[in-house]
Motif scaffolding. Structure first.
Motif, PDB file in Angstrom:
ATOM      1  N   ILE A 207      -5.723  -2.524  29.949  1.00 12.04           N
ATOM      2  CA  ILE A 207      -6.510  -1.307  30.145  1.00 12.04           C
ATOM      3  C   ILE A 207      -6.952  -1.213  31.598  1.00 12.04           C
ATOM      4  CG2 ILE A 207      -8.740  -0.233  29.585  1.00 12.04           C
ATOM      5  CD1 ILE A 207      -8.327  -1.331  26.713  1.00 12.04           C
TER       6      ILE A 207
ATOM      7  N   TYR B 276     -12.727  -5.292  26.086  1.00 13.57           N
ATOM      8  CA  TYR B 276     -11.598  -4.386  25.872  1.00 13.57           C
ATOM      9  C   TYR B 276     -11.291  -4.295  24.383  1.00 13.57           C
ATOM     10  CZ  TYR B 276     -10.768  -5.454  30.832  1.00 13.57           C
ATOM     11  OH  TYR B 276     -10.916  -5.645  32.184  1.00 13.57           O
TER      12      TYR B 276
ATOM     13  N   SER C 281      -8.214  -2.148  21.819  1.00 11.78           N
ATOM     14  CA  SER C 281      -7.110  -1.205  21.703  1.00 11.78           C
ATOM     15  C   SER C 281      -6.713  -1.073  20.245  1.00 11.78           C
ATOM     16  CB  SER C 281      -5.902  -1.656  22.535  1.00 11.78           C
ATOM     17  OG  SER C 281      -5.298  -2.805  21.965  1.00 11.78           O
TER      18      SER C 281
ATOM     19  N   PHE D 140      -4.416   3.619  21.961  1.00 11.14           N
ATOM     20  CA  PHE D 140      -5.681   4.029  22.538  1.00 11.14           C
ATOM     21  C   PHE D 140      -6.496   2.778  22.855  1.00 11.14           C
ATOM     22  CE2 PHE D 140      -4.315   7.427  19.712  1.00 11.14           C
ATOM     23  CZ  PHE D 140      -4.398   8.538  20.540  1.00 11.14           C
TER      24      PHE D 140
ATOM     25  N   ILE E  45     -10.289   1.197  25.077  1.00 11.22           N
ATOM     26  CA  ILE E  45     -11.487   1.386  25.889  1.00 11.22           C
ATOM     27  C   ILE E  45     -11.845   0.065  26.558  1.00 11.22           C
ATOM     28  CG2 ILE E  45     -13.073   0.929  23.957  1.00 11.22           C
ATOM     29  CD1 ILE E  45     -14.926   3.081  25.282  1.00 11.22           C
TER      30      ILE E  45
ATOM     31  N   GLN F  70     -14.142   2.798  30.661  1.00 13.00           N
ATOM     32  CA  GLN F  70     -12.831   3.429  30.817  1.00 13.00           C
ATOM     33  C   GLN F  70     -12.128   3.650  29.485  1.00 13.00           C
ATOM     34  OE1 GLN F  70     -10.031   1.556  33.651  1.00 13.00           O
ATOM     35  NE2 GLN F  70      -8.381   2.201  32.269  1.00 13.00           N
ATOM     36  N   PRO F  71     -12.237   4.845  28.880  1.00  9.71           N
ATOM     37  CA  PRO F  71     -11.370   5.187  27.751  1.00  9.71           C
ATOM     38  C   PRO F  71      -9.946   5.404  28.252  1.00  9.71           C
ATOM     39  CG  PRO F  71     -12.739   7.051  28.341  1.00  9.71           C
ATOM     40  CD  PRO F  71     -13.205   5.898  29.186  1.00  9.71           C
ATOM     41  N   THR F  72      -8.952   4.962  27.484  1.00  9.69           N
ATOM     42  CA  THR F  72      -7.570   4.898  27.968  1.00  9.69           C
ATOM     43  C   THR F  72      -6.591   5.313  26.879  1.00  9.69           C
ATOM     44  OG1 THR F  72      -8.155   3.084  29.473  1.00  9.69           O
ATOM     45  CG2 THR F  72      -5.819   3.355  28.953  1.00  9.69           C
TER      46      THR F  72
ATOM     47  N   GLY G  94      -6.429   6.321  32.279  1.00  4.03           N
ATOM     48  CA  GLY G  94      -7.797   6.101  31.829  1.00  4.03           C
ATOM     49  C   GLY G  94      -8.783   6.850  32.699  1.00  4.03           C
TER      50      GLY G  94
END
Length: 413
Positions: free
Chosen positions: A50, A101, A103, A113, A115, A148-150, A164
Motif C-alpha cells: 500500500i 495496513y 487489504s 482494496f 488502507i 491512505q485508502p488504496t 491511493g
C-alpha cells in the motif's frame, strides 16, 4: 540585530519536518522492507505494498492485516566551530513510528482494496536549555501520520496498477530560549505548538515479465502541510516595555513534504532467494523558504521568512531475503541517502548530512495465518561542519547516529 533575531525565531519551527525527511527520515514503513534496506517498490511482499507500490497490492492473493512499530533512538553530538572547546549532546526521548495496513478482495478477483496508516515523519530532539545553541533550539517534537485508502487492479498475471489518496495530519511543538533576562538573570523563552494537515496521493505500477524478474515504479506526490492558528507562548521579563514587543499569540505556516519517484527491481535467482534494488529521487527543491505569519507583531514584524533552497537528491537501496525453511526467513540490506541541505543552510533541529544505513531482519511463521517480523536498522550520518550563514542556524560540527529495532505481526485470511 532585529532582523537576525526574527530569522532565528522563524527558522526553527517547522523546518524540523523537512530535516527529518532529509535527515532522520522515518524510512520505517514495513518491517520486512526495513530488514532489506527499505527496498520494496519492485516486490510484492505483503500488505505494506500500500505504501511501497500500490500496483503490487493486487498481486497478493490473500487478504491480510499487518501491524508494526519501530523504536527510533537517535543521538546527535555538537562541537563549537574551530577554536572552540565546548560540546553538547542531545537527550532525545524514544520515538515510535508505526505502520498499520489492511487489504481485502475476493480470492480470484483482480481488484484489491486497502488502507494504510503510517508515520513517514516523526522524531524528537532535545538539546536542553544550557547548550551554546539554545537561542536556536531547546527541544522539538514532531509527528506526521499518513492515512491512505488504496485501490489496486491486476490487469494480468504480469501487470498491475494502483492508486491511493493521502490525508496527512500532524503536530509540532518547539521550545527555544530568547536572549533576554529578567532581574534574576533567568532567560526568556518561546514555545510554538500547532497541528498541521495536508493532502496528496500515491501511484504505482508493478510489472512481472518472468517468474524471476519484477519491476516497479511509484510516484508519491508532494504533501503541503499547513498549520493554521498555531499557539505562540512567550516566557518574558515582567517589564511592560519588553512584553509590548512580543504580542503574537498565533501563527500560520506551510511546509512542503516533497514528492518521490522510485524505480524498483526484484530478482529471484532461486526459489528461496529474493534480491531487491531501489533508486529513489526525492524532489526537495520544492522547499525554497520557510515563512511564518503572525496574528500580531513581534518586535514590529508580522511575519518571518528564512531561506532553505534544498536540492533534489537520490537514495540508493539494496536488500535481500532468504527463505531458510518454511518457518524462518532472514533478511539484510543497506542504503545511501544523500543530504538535500546545501552548505550554509544547516539547522540544529536534526542536523543533516549524507547517511549510510545497514539493516537486518527475519520472519517467523507462527502458523499458516500468522507471521512475526523483526528488523533492526542502524543509521550513521557523516560528520558535518557548517557555518549556518544562510539559514540562521547554529554554526559548528554535528554528528548523528540512530539505532532502530522494530517488530510486526501479520494476519492472513
Amino acid at each position: 540585530m532585529k532582523s537576525k533575531f526574527l530569522a532565528l525565531l522563524g527558522s526553527a519551527v517547522l523546518s524540523a519536518g523537512v530535516a527529518n525527511a532529509g535527515g532522520f527520515q522515518a524510512n520505517l514503513q514495513g518491517q520486512k522492507q526495513i530488514g532489506m534496506g527499505h527496498v520494496g517498490t519492485g516486490l510484492a511482499l505483503d500488505q505494506s505494498s500500500i505504501f511501497f507500490n500500490p500496483g503490487a497490492l493486487a498481486h497478493l492473493r490473500q487478504n491480510g492485516i499487518q501491524l508494526g512499530v519501530s523504536a527510533l533512538n537517535a543521538k546527535i553530538a555538537y562541537r563549537e566551530p574551530a577554536g572552540g572547546i565546548s560540546e553538547a549532546f542531545t537527550d532525545n526521548p524514544l520515538s515510535t513510528p508505526f505502520q498499520v495496513y489492511a487489504s481485502f478482495g475476493k480470492e480470484e478477483s483482480p481488484l484489491r482494496f486497502g488502507i494504510g496508516v503510517y508515520t513517514p515523519y516523526g522524531s524528537s530532539v532535545n538539546w536542553g536549555d544550557q547548550w551554546q545553541g539554545r537561542f536556536g533550539l531547546n527541544e522539538l517534537t514532531l509527528q506526521a501520520i499518513y492515512i491512505q485508502p488504496t485501490v489496486s487492479y491486476r490487469i494480468s498475471d504480469k501487470l498491475g496498477f494502483g492508486a491511493g489518496l493521502i490525508y496527512s495530519i500532524g503536530s509540532v511543538n518547539l521550545q527555544r530560549s530568547i536572549p533576554l533576562q529578567d532581574a534574576n538573570y533567568a532567560e526568556s523563552g518561546i514555545e510554538l505548538d500547532g497541528g498541521a494537515s495536508g493532502f496528496g496521493y500515491n501511484l504505482g505500477v508493478y510489472f512481472q515479465p518472468t517468474e524471476k524478474l519484477s519491476l516497479g515504479l511509484t510516484y508519491r506526490s508532494k504533501v503541503e502541510m499547513e498549520v493554521k492558528e498555531g499557539d505562540v507562548t512567550f516566557m518574558l521579563p515582567t517589564s511592560p516595555v519588553v512584553a509590548g514587543q512580543f504580542q503574537a499569540t498565533q501563527f500560520d505556516a506551510k511546509l512542503p513534504l516533497p514528492a518521490n519517484i522510485t524505480l524498483g527491481i526484484g530478482f529471484k535467482p532461486t526459489e528461496d532467494l529474493t534480491i531487491g534494488v531501489d533508486v529513489q529521487r526525492v524532489q526537495w527543491s520544492a522547499y525554497k523558504s520557510l515563512r511564518f505569519d503572525y496574528n500580531a507583531g513581534i518586535r514590529g514584524e508580522m511575519f518571518t521568512e528564512s531561506p532553505r533552497n534544498y536540492e533534489d537528491v537520490f537514495i540508493y537501496r539494496v536488500g535481500a531475503q532468504y527463505k531458510v525453511s518454511d518457518i524462518l526467513t532472514v533478511r539484510a540490506g543497506a542504503y545511501y541517502d544523500n543530504s538535500p541541505v546545501q552548505a550554509g543552510y544547516l539547522t540544529p533541529e536534526t542536523p543533516d548530512a549524507d547517511s549510510r544505513g545497514v539493516s537486518a531482519g527475519l520472519t517467523l511463521a507462527l502458523s499458516e495465518k500468522i507471521d512475526l517480523d523483526a528488523s533492526f536498522l542502524y543509521i550513521n550520518k557523516k560528520e558535518r561542519t557548517d557555518d549556518a550563514s544562510k539559514s540562521g542556524g547554529v554554526a559548528g560540527t554535528y554528528k548523528s547516529v540512530a539505532y532502530i529495532p522494530g517488530v510486526g505481526i501479520n494476519y492472513k485470511f
